[in-house]
Design an enzyme around this catalytic site. Structure first.
Site, PDB file in Angstrom:
ATOM      1  N   ASN A 225       0.849  -1.193   0.000  1.00 44.92           N
ATOM      2  CA  ASN A 225       0.000   0.000   0.000  1.00 44.92           C
ATOM      3  C   ASN A 225       0.881   1.239   0.000  1.00 44.92           C
ATOM      4  O   ASN A 225       2.099   1.141   0.008  1.00 44.92           O
ATOM      5  CB  ASN A 225      -0.963  -0.016   1.199  1.00 44.92           C
ATOM      6  CG  ASN A 225      -0.217  -0.068   2.515  1.00 44.92           C
ATOM      7  OD1 ASN A 225       0.520   0.853   2.846  1.00 44.92           O
ATOM      8  ND2 ASN A 225      -0.382  -1.155   3.255  1.00 44.92           N
ATOM      9  N   LYS A 303       8.816 -17.623  -9.748  1.00 43.42           N
ATOM     10  CA  LYS A 303       8.002 -16.572 -10.380  1.00 43.42           C
ATOM     11  C   LYS A 303       6.820 -17.203 -11.126  1.00 43.42           C
ATOM     12  O   LYS A 303       7.007 -18.142 -11.906  1.00 43.42           O
ATOM     13  CB  LYS A 303       8.879 -15.769 -11.346  1.00 43.42           C
ATOM     14  CG  LYS A 303       8.155 -14.573 -11.898  1.00 43.42           C
ATOM     15  CD  LYS A 303       8.996 -13.777 -12.870  1.00 43.42           C
ATOM     16  CE  LYS A 303       8.133 -12.746 -13.568  1.00 43.42           C
ATOM     17  NZ  LYS A 303       8.753 -12.139 -14.714  1.00 43.42           N
ATOM     18  N   PRO A 320      -2.759 -11.522  10.395  1.00 42.85           N
ATOM     19  CA  PRO A 320      -3.064 -11.336  11.827  1.00 42.85           C
ATOM     20  C   PRO A 320      -3.275  -9.856  12.119  1.00 42.85           C
ATOM     21  O   PRO A 320      -2.610  -9.016  11.515  1.00 42.85           O
ATOM     22  CB  PRO A 320      -1.803 -11.850  12.534  1.00 42.85           C
ATOM     23  CG  PRO A 320      -0.717 -11.781  11.493  1.00 42.85           C
ATOM     24  CD  PRO A 320      -1.394 -11.981  10.163  1.00 42.85           C
ATOM     25  N   ASP A 321      -4.210  -9.541  13.004  1.00 45.72           N
ATOM     26  CA  ASP A 321      -4.387  -8.151  13.429  1.00 45.72           C
ATOM     27  C   ASP A 321      -3.457  -7.928  14.624  1.00 45.72           C
ATOM     28  O   ASP A 321      -3.744  -8.361  15.746  1.00 45.72           O
ATOM     29  CB  ASP A 321      -5.842  -7.862  13.796  1.00 45.72           C
ATOM     30  CG  ASP A 321      -6.060  -6.369  13.975  1.00 45.72           C
ATOM     31  OD1 ASP A 321      -5.220  -5.722  14.653  1.00 45.72           O
ATOM     32  OD2 ASP A 321      -7.050  -5.837  13.443  1.00 45.72           O
ATOM     33  N   LYS A 353     -13.860   0.853  16.087  1.00 51.36           N
ATOM     34  CA  LYS A 353     -12.570   0.159  15.980  1.00 51.36           C
ATOM     35  C   LYS A 353     -11.832   0.156  17.322  1.00 51.36           C
ATOM     36  O   LYS A 353     -11.193  -0.813  17.696  1.00 51.36           O
ATOM     37  CB  LYS A 353     -11.720   0.868  14.910  1.00 51.36           C
ATOM     38  CG  LYS A 353     -10.625   0.013  14.341  1.00 51.36           C
ATOM     39  CD  LYS A 353      -9.954   0.695  13.156  1.00 51.36           C
ATOM     40  CE  LYS A 353     -10.810   0.620  11.899  1.00 51.36           C
ATOM     41  NZ  LYS A 353     -10.141   1.201  10.735  1.00 51.36           N
ATOM     42  N   LYS A 357     -11.016  -3.472  18.719  1.00 48.74           N
ATOM     43  CA  LYS A 357      -9.615  -3.917  18.751  1.00 48.74           C
ATOM     44  C   LYS A 357      -9.016  -3.867  20.156  1.00 48.74           C
ATOM     45  O   LYS A 357      -7.907  -4.310  20.370  1.00 48.74           O
ATOM     46  CB  LYS A 357      -8.786  -3.048  17.816  1.00 48.74           C
ATOM     47  CG  LYS A 357      -9.186  -3.196  16.357  1.00 48.74           C
ATOM     48  CD  LYS A 357      -8.045  -2.833  15.439  1.00 48.74           C
ATOM     49  CE  LYS A 357      -8.470  -3.039  13.992  1.00 48.74           C
ATOM     50  NZ  LYS A 357      -7.326  -3.226  13.117  1.00 48.74           N
TER      51      LYS A 357
HETATM   52  O1  C5P Z   1      -8.486  -2.283  10.699  1.00 52.71           O
HETATM   53  P1  C5P Z   1      -7.545  -1.205  10.331  1.00 52.71           P
HETATM   54  O2  C5P Z   1      -6.482  -1.667   9.371  1.00 52.71           O
HETATM   55  O3  C5P Z   1      -8.196   0.065   9.907  1.00 52.71           O
HETATM   56  O4  C5P Z   1      -6.796  -0.866  11.708  1.00 52.71           O
HETATM   57  C1  C5P Z   1      -5.796   0.086  11.764  1.00 52.71           C
HETATM   58  C2  C5P Z   1      -5.022  -0.078  13.045  1.00 52.71           C
HETATM   59  O5  C5P Z   1      -4.776  -1.447  13.341  1.00 52.71           O
HETATM   60  C3  C5P Z   1      -3.649   0.533  12.922  1.00 52.71           C
HETATM   61  O6  C5P Z   1      -3.234   0.951  14.219  1.00 52.71           O
HETATM   62  C4  C5P Z   1      -2.805  -0.618  12.424  1.00 52.71           C
HETATM   63  O7  C5P Z   1      -1.430  -0.448  12.722  1.00 52.71           O
HETATM   64  C5  C5P Z   1      -3.406  -1.775  13.159  1.00 52.71           C
HETATM   65  N1  C5P Z   1      -3.401  -3.041  12.412  1.00 52.71           N
HETATM   66  C6  C5P Z   1      -2.608  -4.063  12.850  1.00 52.71           C
HETATM   67  N2  C5P Z   1      -2.613  -5.268  12.176  1.00 52.71           N
HETATM   68  C7  C5P Z   1      -3.391  -5.427  11.097  1.00 52.71           C
HETATM   69  C8  C5P Z   1      -4.198  -4.375  10.629  1.00 52.71           C
HETATM   70  C9  C5P Z   1      -4.180  -3.186  11.313  1.00 52.71           C
HETATM   71  O8  C5P Z   1      -1.882  -3.895  13.828  1.00 52.71           O
HETATM   72  N3  C5P Z   1      -3.388  -6.596  10.458  1.00 52.71           N
END
Ligand code: C5P
Length: 414
Positions: A225, A303, A320-321, A353, A357
């Site tokens: 991104n 490739k 993973p979040d 959020k 989170k």
């Molecule tokens: O869900 P979103 O991507 O909008 O969330 C943004 C927040 O979550 C940011 O603080 C980002 O660093 C964190 N994040 C994360 N791991 C992910 C996606 C987002 O730590 N996979």
């Protein structure tokens, strides 16, 4: 030791030279003595008279001024300063500095000085990105020159990208920071221009994530991104300035490591997750990284062929979040701050959020303009007591304010 700080300002030849006039004004207002050296090319853009009037000092232009040589000497000119600032530092000036050329007054001074040097580059984006310029910058950094990153945006030449001179306020702030380091003298007290910065995060450990992640499709392709990492790096820098030990887990970005920051470079979300866990415990974590939401379910080891993929698609898996996991971790930092970048109104989802989170605060911003990669940001701070709208600010200022708030929050939690 006299309290007044002295800057030797070398003004190179580029359209950004006009901003150096504003820089002189800001420095003079802060009671910094500025002596200007104007290159021949610089004199095509601003006049000696302008700089002399703003600085209140004679402007030096020529190596061959016999009277001047007898009076002060060009070596003396640079050594009498606490800091030499090259602004704008053109591609030509940087090349000459990197190679030790001494063909005019400015380059002779730069070669003869033993004073710390700050270079503030400004040039066309292609010139900035040219391998020769990047090589010269690496050489100069290796030689101990501090090089500011240029801003990114529309350029006077009509192109777009990195290469714009940072705003004079940002340059003045960097000068103040360097002067603080260069001339702080415990016996003589702190320098006037850079008063002893309060260090409210002394003894704290801050963890910051920044930049994008790259998720491999195959050995040569990836999902990414547009995050530049600038906001996260600015937060890491502000936290270090405030006295914290800072671990900065950085995705792939082309930014230099702020002074005093421990940087861990990662590529993918899972590497970032591992580096975040390895950095614990921390008093606070600020998760600024734009982590890719998905990754290819399996990265190919060779490739992929061109044909077939467009029809079959690339199976994706959710990443993973990292923030949400950290919120549930037994070693959860006391203060957990997330970012929420949305195109359009970011507030609607930020509140939700924060709770979903498990973060304490969410810094919400609208990234539909040039925020990603740009130098300024307008954010809203979402906490359990509501939403604060902050003004449109340089990312460094957003960082300073956020770090001040973090210091306050950690202090009241004690
Ligand atoms: O869900 P979103 O991507 O909008 O969330 C943004 C927040 O979550 C940011 O603080 C980002 O660093 C964190 N994040 C994360 N791991 C992910 C996606 C987002 O730590 N996979």
């Amino acid at each position: 030791m006299s309290g007044q700080r002295r800057i030797l300002l070398i003004v190179g030849g580029g359209i950004a030279a006009y901003k150096s006039c504003e820089l002189v004004r800001l420095l003079a207002k802060a009671d910094v003595a500025v002596t200007c050296v104007l290159t021949d090319a610089g004199a095509e853009f601003v006049t000696p008279m302008t700089l002399a009037t703003l600085s209140g000092n004679r402007v030096h232009t020529s190596l061959w001024d016999a009277g001047e040589e007898a009076e002060i000497g060009h070596i003396q000119l640079s050594r009498a300063a606490d800091l030499v600032v090259v602004c704008p530092a053109t591609a030509d000036l940087l090349a000459k500095m990197a190679h030790g050329l001494a063909s005019d007054l400015a380059t002779t001074l730069l070669l003869a000085t033993d004073t710390p040097v700050l270079a503030v580059p400004a040039m066309n984006v292609r010139m900035w990105q040219h391998p020769a310029t990047q090589r010269n910058l690496a050489t100069l950094r290796g030689d101990g020159v501090t090089v500011m990153e240029p801003d990114e945006g529309p350029m006077a030449c009509g192109e777009y990208g990195p290469g714009r001179l940072p705003e004079p306020e940002q340059i003045a702030a960097e000068i103040a920071r360097l002067l603080g380091r260069v001339v702080a003298d415990p016996l003589a007290g702190q320098p006037d221009f850079a008063p002893a910065a309060p260090r409210p995060l002394n003894g704290r450990h801050l963890l910051v994530t920044a930049g994008p992640t790259h998720e491999a499709i195959d050995p040569v392709r990836f999902i990414a991104n547009r995050s530049s990492g600038r906001q996260g790096f600015a937060i890491a820098a502000a936290a270090a300035d405030a006295g914290a030990r800072v671990t900065l887990v950085a995705g792939p970005v082309s930014l230099s490591t702020p002074p005093g920051v421990d940087r861990v470079d990662v590529e993918s979300a899972s590497e970032m997750q591992a580096a975040v866990h390895a950095a614990l415990p921390a008093d606070a974590a600020v998760m600024v990284a734009a982590v890719a939401d998905w990754r290819p379910a399996a990265a190919a080891t060779a490739k992929l062929p061109k044909s077939g993929i467009a029809d079959s698609g690339i199976p994706l898996a959710a990443n993973p979040d990292i923030l949400a996991e950290l919120a549930r971790d037994p070693q959860r930092p006391r203060l957990l701050v997330g970012f929420a970048a949305e195109t359009g109104d970011p507030l609607a989802s930020a509140t939700e959020k924060r709770i979903r989170k498990g973060a304490d605060w969410i810094v919400a911003n609208d990234v539909s303009g040039d925020v990603m990669g740009g130098s300024a940001n307008q954010v809203h701070l979402v906490t359990d007591s509501g939403v604060e709208d902050w003004p449109h600010l340089p990312k460094e200022e957003v960082a300073r304010r956020l770090v001040a708030r973090i210091a306050e929050a950690l202090a009241t939690d004690d």
